[in-house]
Design an enzyme around this catalytic site. Structure first.
Site, PDB file in Angstrom:
ATOM      1  N   ASP A 197      36.345  -4.873  -7.649  1.00  0.00           N
ATOM      2  CA  ASP A 197      37.463  -4.221  -6.941  1.00  0.00           C
ATOM      3  C   ASP A 197      38.799  -4.469  -7.656  1.00  0.00           C
ATOM      4  O   ASP A 197      39.200  -5.606  -7.833  1.00  0.00           O
ATOM      5  CB  ASP A 197      37.463  -4.813  -5.516  1.00  0.00           C
ATOM      6  CG  ASP A 197      38.689  -4.477  -4.685  1.00  0.00           C
ATOM      7  OD1 ASP A 197      39.457  -3.592  -5.070  1.00  0.00           O
ATOM      8  OD2 ASP A 197      38.843  -5.101  -3.612  1.00  0.00           O
ATOM      9  N   HIS A 368      51.897  -7.822   7.548  1.00  0.00           N
ATOM     10  CA  HIS A 368      50.746  -7.207   6.883  1.00  0.00           C
ATOM     11  C   HIS A 368      50.350  -8.053   5.690  1.00  0.00           C
ATOM     12  O   HIS A 368      51.201  -8.505   4.927  1.00  0.00           O
ATOM     13  CB  HIS A 368      51.088  -5.794   6.403  1.00  0.00           C
ATOM     14  CG  HIS A 368      49.971  -5.174   5.605  1.00  0.00           C
ATOM     15  ND1 HIS A 368      48.763  -4.851   6.177  1.00  0.00           N
ATOM     16  CD2 HIS A 368      49.866  -4.853   4.297  1.00  0.00           C
ATOM     17  CE1 HIS A 368      47.973  -4.345   5.248  1.00  0.00           C
ATOM     18  NE2 HIS A 368      48.616  -4.341   4.101  1.00  0.00           N
ATOM     19  N   HIS A 372      42.604  -7.021  -0.042  1.00  0.00           N
ATOM     20  CA  HIS A 372      42.068  -7.082  -1.416  1.00  0.00           C
ATOM     21  C   HIS A 372      42.676  -8.255  -2.162  1.00  0.00           C
ATOM     22  O   HIS A 372      43.857  -8.573  -1.991  1.00  0.00           O
ATOM     23  CB  HIS A 372      42.404  -5.792  -2.162  1.00  0.00           C
ATOM     24  CG  HIS A 372      41.865  -4.555  -1.490  1.00  0.00           C
ATOM     25  ND1 HIS A 372      40.654  -4.007  -1.813  1.00  0.00           N
ATOM     26  CD2 HIS A 372      42.376  -3.787  -0.499  1.00  0.00           C
ATOM     27  CE1 HIS A 372      40.443  -2.927  -1.049  1.00  0.00           C
ATOM     28  NE2 HIS A 372      41.474  -2.781  -0.242  1.00  0.00           N
ATOM     29  N   ASP A 447      37.530  21.758   4.419  1.00  0.00           N
ATOM     30  CA  ASP A 447      38.580  22.419   5.188  1.00  0.00           C
ATOM     31  C   ASP A 447      37.925  22.938   6.464  1.00  0.00           C
ATOM     32  O   ASP A 447      37.116  23.857   6.415  1.00  0.00           O
ATOM     33  CB  ASP A 447      39.162  23.571   4.358  1.00  0.00           C
ATOM     34  CG  ASP A 447      40.341  24.237   5.069  1.00  0.00           C
ATOM     35  OD1 ASP A 447      40.647  23.822   6.199  1.00  0.00           O
ATOM     36  OD2 ASP A 447      40.938  25.162   4.500  1.00  0.00           O
TER      37      ASP A 447
END
Length: 559
Positions: A197, A368, A372, A447
């Site tokens: 990651d 916050h 990660h 869509d």
């Protein structure tokens, strides 16, 4: 481990999640066995007008459907599970996921009417799964949602490790510690390739612990004289737990608004991943009946999405909840790249209503923290796994590049690090790796109910319509002698306002009539030529007069 076949190769490629944030999907293939890790979605970019979501193009998997042994899911975030309903409609293979992740996936499958047809296999961090010649095992990681795992795939060519999304949080909210010991054991046994990651590869140091947030929330809740609204990602279950804990400590009741938030809170509490005190949750309708300092509202909309609960409250169009002067609003998330202006707009609107808004860089450390790992944690993962080859994943190109530099800094040779785009194949044979061409890959745009039926040409038309509008020219010709029976009638939408541009449109009318008469006298009566000539003549005239190029649609009828 299965026996190695001298002609078989190990292939690794991404169908999404590299060079972009979102729609994660990674594939490991050995011989005739394909294992897929994750199937996510991403939100459309600005130029994708009218598009709801974007998923990976799985043409290559459909062409090899008999080889696909299953999809392993690392955790329950949208950018890892959001594409499953669309993928499973075309490719019905088993899904392997941990308990909470399975609960969130089942909710999606139920909505898509696929629950009965999909084989779901529950795994834990201790499970082992044989998928053809590939054996999958797992290890616990920390992330902003419980039940996150990394994946270890043993192939005859060597071991491939996919970290999933991770950070190293030594004081996790739910006491789900990352299994560093198992990671080190996997590394000790020898790892051929690591996919890791890269989201925070640009960020130095360590990502702070999620548990720091709880104290900050509690402090804000105590200071707030009126209601508190907290907006965060619905799937950030740890953050939701912190809000619940702070509300309990400050004797506030909690209302939940926003469809995805209601879904996640319901599923996570039913499955025991959220600890909600009895009687704490109230219906949104009850908010106004309680004293303002006894209420907290948990909401979606931390990205400023126009239809989310927080945006509707900010515009005073939410059916059940209004923002009042003096309310405190906490936006507990970092804007995804591209969403900054939507978040800014929401903050402006909330402040106009008199709310005290806590958001953005000045307060991020307090309300916050990322799910990660930052640079030091990424180095720790590289040092635990010690791979021979390294493929940074999960990030835009600059993040992958930074992660590659971190790989070099901990001793991985530059030529053993592969920076890939979606569709790039890294091929391993007899312990050596090389880039080996590309497979079909890209974006499938959704869509409404249409999946993939909006392509580049439709988007180009939408862009044109949004910039210069449209002009429709309607003419009726006589079948006998080709004379004009009625028209030309010109209808303008989004180009000029008819009442104020009568002169321009009358002149346009004359040009169309003149062009048609000239073509008739030259005996040109093919529709295609008539339409093209009308389009060209009118287009030239309008550009000279207005410097705009509206879309021109000639409609020619014969009677």
């Amino acid at each position: 481990m299965s026996k190695k076949n001298s002609t078989d190769k190990l292939l690794i490629y991404a169908l999404g999640g590299v060079g972009e944030i979102g729609k994660n999907m990674y594939v490991v293939q050995y011989g005739n066995d394909i294992v897929v890790v994750d199937a996510g979605l991403k939100f459309p970019e600005e130029e994708m007008l009218g598009i709801d979501v974007v998923i990976p193009d799985i043409t290559h998997l459909l062409d090899n459907r008999e080889k696909v042994r299953g999809i392993l899911v690392t955790h329950g975030h949208e950018d890892h599970i959001g594409g499953l309903p669309y993928v499973l409609k075309q490719l019905n293979v088993p899904i392997y996921a941990t308990r909470l992740t399975t609960g969130l996936i089942e909710n999606k499958l139920k909505e898509a009417g696929l629950l009965g047809d999909t084989k779901r296999i529950l795994i834990t961090a201790d499970s082992e799964v044989q998928m053809g010649a590939i054996k999958a095992s797992f290890f616990r990681t920390n992330h902003s949602i419980p039940d996150s795992v990394g994946v270890c795939l043993e192939t005859p060519e060597g071991v491939v490790v996919h970290t999933g999304d991770f950070k190293f949080d030594h004081t996790p909210v739910n006491d789900q510690y990352a299994d560093l010991q198992r990671m080190a054991e996997i590394g000790k046994r020898g790892v051929l390739a690591l996919l890791s990651d890269s989201t925070n590869a640009e960020r130095p140091g360590f990502t702070p612990s999620e548990s720091n947030i709880g104290k900050e929330f509690e402090e804000i809740f105590r200071r707030a004289k009126q209601r508190v609204v907290v907006a965060t990602f619905a799937s950030n279950v740890h953050r939701v737990q912190q809000v619940i804990n702070a509300a309990a400590e400050t004797r506030r009741k909690m209302a939940v608004v926003g469809r995805s938030m209601v879904n996640v809170v319901t599923i996570a509490s039913e499955m025991g991943y959220l600890d909600v005190p009895e009687g704490m949750i109230i219906e949104p309708e009850e908010v106004n009946k309680l004293p303002a300092d006894r209420v907290v509202i948990l909401s979606t909309g931390s990205q400023g999405e126009p239809m989310s609960a927080l945006s509707r409250m900010a515009r005073s169009t939410h059916r059940k909840v209004d923002i009042l002067a003096g309310d405190t609003v906490i936006i507990s998330a970092t804007p995804i790249p591209g969403n900054e202006k939507y978040v800014g707009r929401t903050v402006d609107e909330l402040m106009r209503l008199g709310a005290h808004v806590i958001y953005g860089p000045g307060s991020v450390s307090g309300v916050h923290v990322s799910g990660h790992g930052s640079q030091e944690e990424l180095k720790l993962m590289l040092n635990l796994i010690r791979p021979q080859y390294f493929i940074p994943i999960h990030g835009e190109y600059r993040m992958l590049r930074h992660h590659a530099n971190l790989g070099e800094s901990v001793g991985i040779d530059r030529e053993n690090i592969f920076l890939c785009d979606i569709g790039d194949v890294v091929e391993f044979q007899n312990g050596t790796a090389r880039k080996a061409g590309k497979i079909p890959s890209g974006n499938v745009l959704i869509d409404g109910l249409g999946v993939g039926d909006v392509g580049n040409i439709v988007l180009r038309d939408r862009k044109l319509l949004s910039q210069d509008g449209i002009l429709v020219v309607v003419v009726t010709l006589s079948k006998q002698d080709g004379t004009i029976l009625s028209g030309p009638d010109i209808i303008s939408r989004g180009f000029v306002y008819v009442r104020e541009s009568e002169g321009l449109l009358e002149e346009a009318n004359r040009i169309v009539t003149g062009t048609l008469h000239k073509l008739m006298s030259d005996n040109v009566n093919e529709w295609a030529s008539l339409k093209t000539n009308v389009k060209d003549a009118l287009g030239r005239f309008l550009y000279e007069q207005t410097r705009r190029r509206p879309m021109i649609l000639p409609i020619i009828m014969e009677v």
